[in-house]
Design a protein around this motif. Structure first.
Motif, PDB file in Angstrom:
ATOM      1  N   TYR A  83     -21.111  35.713 -37.595  1.00  0.00           N
ATOM      2  CA  TYR A  83     -19.931  35.361 -38.379  1.00  0.00           C
ATOM      3  C   TYR A  83     -19.087  36.586 -38.751  1.00  0.00           C
ATOM      4  CZ  TYR A  83     -22.118  30.819 -38.980  1.00  0.00           C
ATOM      5  OH  TYR A  83     -22.688  29.596 -38.756  1.00  0.00           O
ATOM      6  N   ARG A  84     -19.646  37.762 -38.588  1.00  0.00           N
ATOM      7  CA  ARG A  84     -18.949  38.974 -38.999  1.00  0.00           C
ATOM      8  C   ARG A  84     -18.064  39.475 -37.858  1.00  0.00           C
ATOM      9  NH1 ARG A  84     -23.531  42.754 -41.147  1.00  0.00           N
ATOM     10  NH2 ARG A  84     -21.763  43.984 -41.832  1.00  0.00           N
ATOM     11  N   PRO A  85     -16.769  39.588 -38.074  1.00  0.00           N
ATOM     12  CA  PRO A  85     -15.863  40.014 -36.995  1.00  0.00           C
ATOM     13  C   PRO A  85     -15.931  41.521 -36.756  1.00  0.00           C
ATOM     14  CG  PRO A  85     -14.640  39.708 -39.005  1.00  0.00           C
ATOM     15  CD  PRO A  85     -16.052  39.276 -39.302  1.00  0.00           C
ATOM     16  N   LYS A  86     -15.581  41.928 -35.551  1.00  0.00           N
ATOM     17  CA  LYS A  86     -15.435  43.359 -35.240  1.00  0.00           C
ATOM     18  C   LYS A  86     -14.122  43.853 -35.836  1.00  0.00           C
ATOM     19  CE  LYS A  86     -17.986  43.061 -30.937  1.00  0.00           C
ATOM     20  NZ  LYS A  86     -17.955  43.273 -29.496  1.00  0.00           N
ATOM     21  N   GLN A  87     -13.907  45.147 -35.774  1.00  0.00           N
ATOM     22  CA  GLN A  87     -12.667  45.720 -36.295  1.00  0.00           C
ATOM     23  C   GLN A  87     -11.479  45.392 -35.388  1.00  0.00           C
ATOM     24  OE1 GLN A  87     -15.646  47.353 -36.487  1.00  0.00           O
ATOM     25  NE2 GLN A  87     -15.709  47.108 -38.680  1.00  0.00           N
ATOM     26  N   THR A  88     -11.724  45.192 -34.119  1.00  0.00           N
ATOM     27  CA  THR A  88     -10.636  44.872 -33.194  1.00  0.00           C
ATOM     28  C   THR A  88     -10.332  43.379 -33.237  1.00  0.00           C
ATOM     29  OG1 THR A  88     -12.209  44.577 -31.389  1.00  0.00           O
ATOM     30  CG2 THR A  88     -11.196  46.750 -31.606  1.00  0.00           C
ATOM     31  N   THR A  89      -9.102  43.048 -32.898  1.00  0.00           N
ATOM     32  CA  THR A  89      -8.686  41.658 -32.812  1.00  0.00           C
ATOM     33  C   THR A  89      -7.881  41.489 -31.526  1.00  0.00           C
ATOM     34  OG1 THR A  89      -6.545  41.931 -33.903  1.00  0.00           O
ATOM     35  CG2 THR A  89      -8.454  41.550 -35.336  1.00  0.00           C
ATOM     36  N   PRO A  90      -7.706  40.274 -31.056  1.00  0.00           N
ATOM     37  CA  PRO A  90      -6.884  40.069 -29.864  1.00  0.00           C
ATOM     38  C   PRO A  90      -5.386  40.240 -30.144  1.00  0.00           C
ATOM     39  CG  PRO A  90      -7.788  37.992 -30.627  1.00  0.00           C
ATOM     40  CD  PRO A  90      -8.381  39.062 -31.476  1.00  0.00           C
ATOM     41  N   ILE A  91      -5.020  40.406 -31.395  1.00  0.00           N
ATOM     42  CA  ILE A  91      -3.613  40.579 -31.763  1.00  0.00           C
ATOM     43  C   ILE A  91      -3.275  42.069 -31.739  1.00  0.00           C
ATOM     44  CG2 ILE A  91      -1.873  40.229 -33.552  1.00  0.00           C
ATOM     45  CD1 ILE A  91      -3.601  37.810 -34.463  1.00  0.00           C
TER      46      ILE A  91
END
Length: 76
Positions: free
Chosen positions: A30-38
């Motif tokens: 559930y924890r996201p990485k620092q990067t995003t697809p945006i």
């Protein structure tokens, strides 16, 4: 910042706080990485994927990871 909804390829909403902050095995997903697809959007908080869960150290570590990603991007 305007986000083009066409760029959002995936998302998830966590409805129960226990799913997110529970330290049980398997909840790291559930924890996201620092990067995003945006483009040019990075995450930096204690809830992101880093070794110190929900602590000040985790928030600082996450910020350092995000800053390094931005620095690396600007080198290119």
């Amino acid at each position: 910042m305007n986000i083009d909804k066409e760029q959002i390829i995936d998302y998830q909403k966590i409805d129960r706080a226990n799913d997110f902050y529970n330290l049980a095995p398997g909840n790291n997903r559930y924890r996201p990485k620092q990067t995003t697809p945006i483009k040019d959007l990075y995450l930096a908080r204690d809830y992101t994927l880093q070794p110190y869960f929900a602590t000040m150290e985790g928030a600082v570590t996450s910020r350092i990871k995000a800053a390094k990603l931005i620095e690396d991007q600007n080198k290119n």
